[in-house]
Enzyme design. Structure first.
Site, PDB file in Angstrom:
ATOM      1  N   VAL A 105       0.849  -1.193   0.000  1.00 34.60           N
ATOM      2  CA  VAL A 105       0.000   0.000   0.000  1.00 34.60           C
ATOM      3  C   VAL A 105       0.889   1.248   0.000  1.00 34.60           C
ATOM      4  O   VAL A 105       1.925   1.280   0.665  1.00 34.60           O
ATOM      5  CB  VAL A 105      -0.928  -0.016   1.244  1.00 34.60           C
ATOM      6  CG1 VAL A 105      -1.819   1.225   1.277  1.00 34.60           C
ATOM      7  CG2 VAL A 105      -1.775  -1.284   1.264  1.00 34.60           C
ATOM      8  N   ASP A 195       8.170  -6.017   2.660  1.00 39.43           N
ATOM      9  CA  ASP A 195       9.550  -5.495   2.622  1.00 39.43           C
ATOM     10  C   ASP A 195      10.533  -6.628   2.952  1.00 39.43           C
ATOM     11  O   ASP A 195      11.374  -6.510   3.846  1.00 39.43           O
ATOM     12  CB  ASP A 195       9.708  -4.314   3.591  1.00 39.43           C
ATOM     13  CG  ASP A 195       9.297  -4.666   5.010  1.00 39.43           C
ATOM     14  OD1 ASP A 195       8.550  -5.655   5.204  1.00 39.43           O
ATOM     15  OD2 ASP A 195       9.739  -3.959   5.939  1.00 39.43           O
ATOM     16  N   GLU A 285       0.675  -6.612  15.689  1.00 38.33           N
ATOM     17  CA  GLU A 285       1.619  -7.621  16.200  1.00 38.33           C
ATOM     18  C   GLU A 285       1.362  -7.920  17.683  1.00 38.33           C
ATOM     19  O   GLU A 285       1.458  -9.076  18.123  1.00 38.33           O
ATOM     20  CB  GLU A 285       3.059  -7.138  15.989  1.00 38.33           C
ATOM     21  CG  GLU A 285       4.117  -8.116  16.433  1.00 38.33           C
ATOM     22  CD  GLU A 285       5.496  -7.719  15.936  1.00 38.33           C
ATOM     23  OE1 GLU A 285       5.800  -7.979  14.744  1.00 38.33           O
ATOM     24  OE2 GLU A 285       6.257  -7.125  16.728  1.00 38.33           O
ATOM     25  N   ASP A 308      17.202 -10.874   9.442  1.00 39.06           N
ATOM     26  CA  ASP A 308      17.671  -9.565   9.015  1.00 39.06           C
ATOM     27  C   ASP A 308      19.190  -9.611   9.170  1.00 39.06           C
ATOM     28  O   ASP A 308      19.678  -9.860  10.287  1.00 39.06           O
ATOM     29  CB  ASP A 308      17.038  -8.503   9.932  1.00 39.06           C
ATOM     30  CG  ASP A 308      17.469  -7.096   9.562  1.00 39.06           C
ATOM     31  OD1 ASP A 308      18.565  -6.940   8.960  1.00 39.06           O
ATOM     32  OD2 ASP A 308      16.724  -6.153   9.872  1.00 39.06           O
TER      33      ASP A 308
HETATM   34  N1  UDP Z   1       2.500  -1.630   4.679  1.00 45.48           N
HETATM   35  C1  UDP Z   1       2.098  -1.064   3.461  1.00 45.48           C
HETATM   36  N2  UDP Z   1       2.096   0.287   3.345  1.00 45.48           N
HETATM   37  C2  UDP Z   1       2.446   1.129   4.341  1.00 45.48           C
HETATM   38  C3  UDP Z   1       2.847   0.555   5.558  1.00 45.48           C
HETATM   39  C4  UDP Z   1       2.876  -0.827   5.700  1.00 45.48           C
HETATM   40  O1  UDP Z   1       1.784  -1.773   2.523  1.00 45.48           O
HETATM   41  O2  UDP Z   1       2.403   2.353   4.144  1.00 45.48           O
HETATM   42  C5  UDP Z   1       2.452  -3.099   4.825  1.00 45.48           C
HETATM   43  C6  UDP Z   1       3.628  -3.765   4.111  1.00 45.48           C
HETATM   44  O3  UDP Z   1       3.253  -5.031   3.665  1.00 45.48           O
HETATM   45  C7  UDP Z   1       4.645  -3.849   5.223  1.00 45.48           C
HETATM   46  C8  UDP Z   1       3.754  -4.205   6.398  1.00 45.48           C
HETATM   47  O4  UDP Z   1       2.563  -3.438   6.188  1.00 45.48           O
HETATM   48  O5  UDP Z   1       5.655  -4.798   4.970  1.00 45.48           O
HETATM   49  C9  UDP Z   1       4.328  -3.901   7.786  1.00 45.48           C
HETATM   50  O6  UDP Z   1       4.914  -2.624   7.828  1.00 45.48           O
HETATM   51  P1  UDP Z   1       6.496  -2.448   7.921  1.00 45.48           P
HETATM   52  O7  UDP Z   1       7.146  -3.439   7.050  1.00 45.48           O
HETATM   53  O8  UDP Z   1       6.823  -1.005   7.681  1.00 45.48           O
HETATM   54  O9  UDP Z   1       6.763  -2.796   9.428  1.00 45.48           O
HETATM   55  P2  UDP Z   1       8.200  -3.241  10.045  1.00 45.48           P
HETATM   56  O10 UDP Z   1       8.488  -4.600   9.492  1.00 45.48           O
HETATM   57  O11 UDP Z   1       9.206  -2.225   9.613  1.00 45.48           O
HETATM   58  O12 UDP Z   1       7.915  -3.235  11.502  1.00 45.48           O
HETATM   59  C1  GAL Z   2      11.443  -4.720  15.454  1.00 45.81           C
HETATM   60  C2  GAL Z   2      10.638  -4.906  14.192  1.00 45.81           C
HETATM   61  C3  GAL Z   2       9.210  -4.457  14.428  1.00 45.81           C
HETATM   62  C4  GAL Z   2       8.641  -5.115  15.674  1.00 45.81           C
HETATM   63  C5  GAL Z   2       9.542  -4.886  16.836  1.00 45.81           C
HETATM   64  C6  GAL Z   2       9.018  -5.544  18.090  1.00 45.81           C
HETATM   65  O1  GAL Z   2      12.712  -5.285  15.304  1.00 45.81           O
HETATM   66  O2  GAL Z   2      11.194  -4.150  13.139  1.00 45.81           O
HETATM   67  O3  GAL Z   2       8.437  -4.789  13.314  1.00 45.81           O
HETATM   68  O4  GAL Z   2       8.472  -6.487  15.440  1.00 45.81           O
HETATM   69  O5  GAL Z   2      10.847  -5.369  16.567  1.00 45.81           O
HETATM   70  O6  GAL Z   2       9.756  -5.141  19.211  1.00 45.81           O
HETATM   71 MN    MN Z   3       8.297  -5.233   7.485  1.00 44.30          MN
END
Ligand code: UDP
Ligand code: GAL
Ligand code: MN
Length: 334
Positions: A105, A195, A285, A308
């Protein structure tokens, strides 16, 4: 009378006999009788070694690190490299239909093509796969070449202003899909962040009724260090002293009906929090972690399935099957 005494064993004999009894009893109670048997039977020695080996596999080298085991305390398998035979599992899942859902999105649409291309290379290769792609710009999606037996569906979704609302809305959308459409099309659903890229084999070994992954940042931590929602007013609340593992929202799955129940519970929790003007610390989450505390996963994936390369403790991760793509959070979320 005197004649009778004459026939009795001497006191030295009685004391000696009792002492012998004591020694035998002591041996039975405290020493490993296998040692005796082992000398008599070398085959037993080998069995014994095998048992020791099983113990290492079951409990890990460091008994304190639950995540390094191959079984949870409720006997769900933890999938580490080397714990499964993919030929056997592939045969069992010959006719299984698998869904993979992903959201791209707003700016996250840029991650879609590499995600899907890598899935074609590594995700459930040779199986029946349906991609459920949710995006606000259906017409802008560049489709990769899809192998036979696999299909790609594009679905239009609202682009919420706040990134927190985008990530949480996944629960609402997947509740609806897992209720209406998916039961007719697939047996299992796997839900992933976009991502990410598949970087090595991810196959039917990950399928199960309710499957979650060990968060790569917390698999060596004790539950006190987990970033659960700790405010009792939130529907995602987990009290201190509770919790098994910390599970990320970036990779989980299960049978469609189980996944429906999970999404419905999380969606309801998010709505309840909204009414109470609170947002859980890690959005959906946190709700997933609360749900999985009371509805234990039937299978758990090691952090091989969500890694990662910037993280420490990579020595434990021999196969990096699903890898985070590094991004500028501020830039992509605006
Ligand atoms: N996402 C999206 N658009 C946005 C924000 C989030 O599509 O503007 C979806 C996308 O699939 C992303 C997931 O929600 O991988 C979780 O967000 P993000 O990856 O930023 O979270 P993180 O893994 O960094 O905590
Ligand atoms: C980060 C991750 C987030 C969330 C968080 C929880 O490493 O990027 O998506 O899972 O940990 O503490
Ligand atoms: Mn993510």
């Amino acid at each position: 009378m005197k004649e009778r005494w004459k026939n009795m064993p001497s006191p030295t004999y009685i004391v000696g006999f009792l002492f012998l009894l004591f020694i035998v009893g002591f041996c039975i109670q405290y020493t490993d009788l296998l040692i005796l048997f082992k000398q008599l039977n070398p085959k037993l020695d080998e069995n014994y070694k095998e048992l020791e080996h099983c113990k290492t596999l079951l409990y890990g080298e460091n008994k304190k690190k639950r995540a390094l085991n191959v079984l949870t305390p409720w006997l769900a398998p933890i999938i580490w490299n080397g714990t499964f035979n993919i030929t056997v599992l592939d045969a069992q899942h010959k006719d299984t239909r698998i869904g993979l859902s992903v959201f791209g999105v707003k700016k996250y649409i840029r991650f879609l093509l590499p995600f899907l291309e890598s899935a074609e290379r590594y995700f459930m290769v040779g199986h029946n796969v349906t991609y459920y792609v949710f995006t606000d710009k259906v017409n802008d999606v560049v489709k990769p070449k899809i192998a036979e037996g696999r299909t790609l569906q594009l679905h239009d979704v609202t682009a919420d202003k706040r990134w927190q609302d985008v990530v949480m809305r996944r629960m609402e959308i997947l509740t609806a899909f897992a209720k209406e459409r998916m039961p007719k099309e697939i047996d299992y659903l796997v839900c992933a962040d976009v991502d990410m890229v598949f970087n090595d084999h991810v196959g039917v070994e990950i399928l199960g009724d309710l499957v979650a992954t060990l968060h790569p940042g917390f698999f060596l931590s004790e539950p006190e260090g987990f970033t659960y929602e700790r405010r009792p007013i939130s529907a995602a609340y987990i009290p201190h002293g509770q919790g098994d593992f910390y599970y990320p929202a970036a990779f989980y799955g299960g049978k469609v009906d189980e996944i429906y129940k999970l999404h419905l519970a999380c969606h309801k929790g998010i709505e309840e929090d909204r009414k109470n003007k609170i947002e859980a610390i890690w959005q959906e989450e946190s709700h997933i972690n609360r749900y999985l505390l009371y509805n234990k996963p039937t299978k758990i994936l090691s952090p091989e399935y969500l890694w990662d390369n910037n993280l420490p403790s990579g020595e434990y991760i021999k196969r990096r099957r699903f890898l985070a793509v590094h991004k500028n959070h501020q830039e992509v979320r605006n």
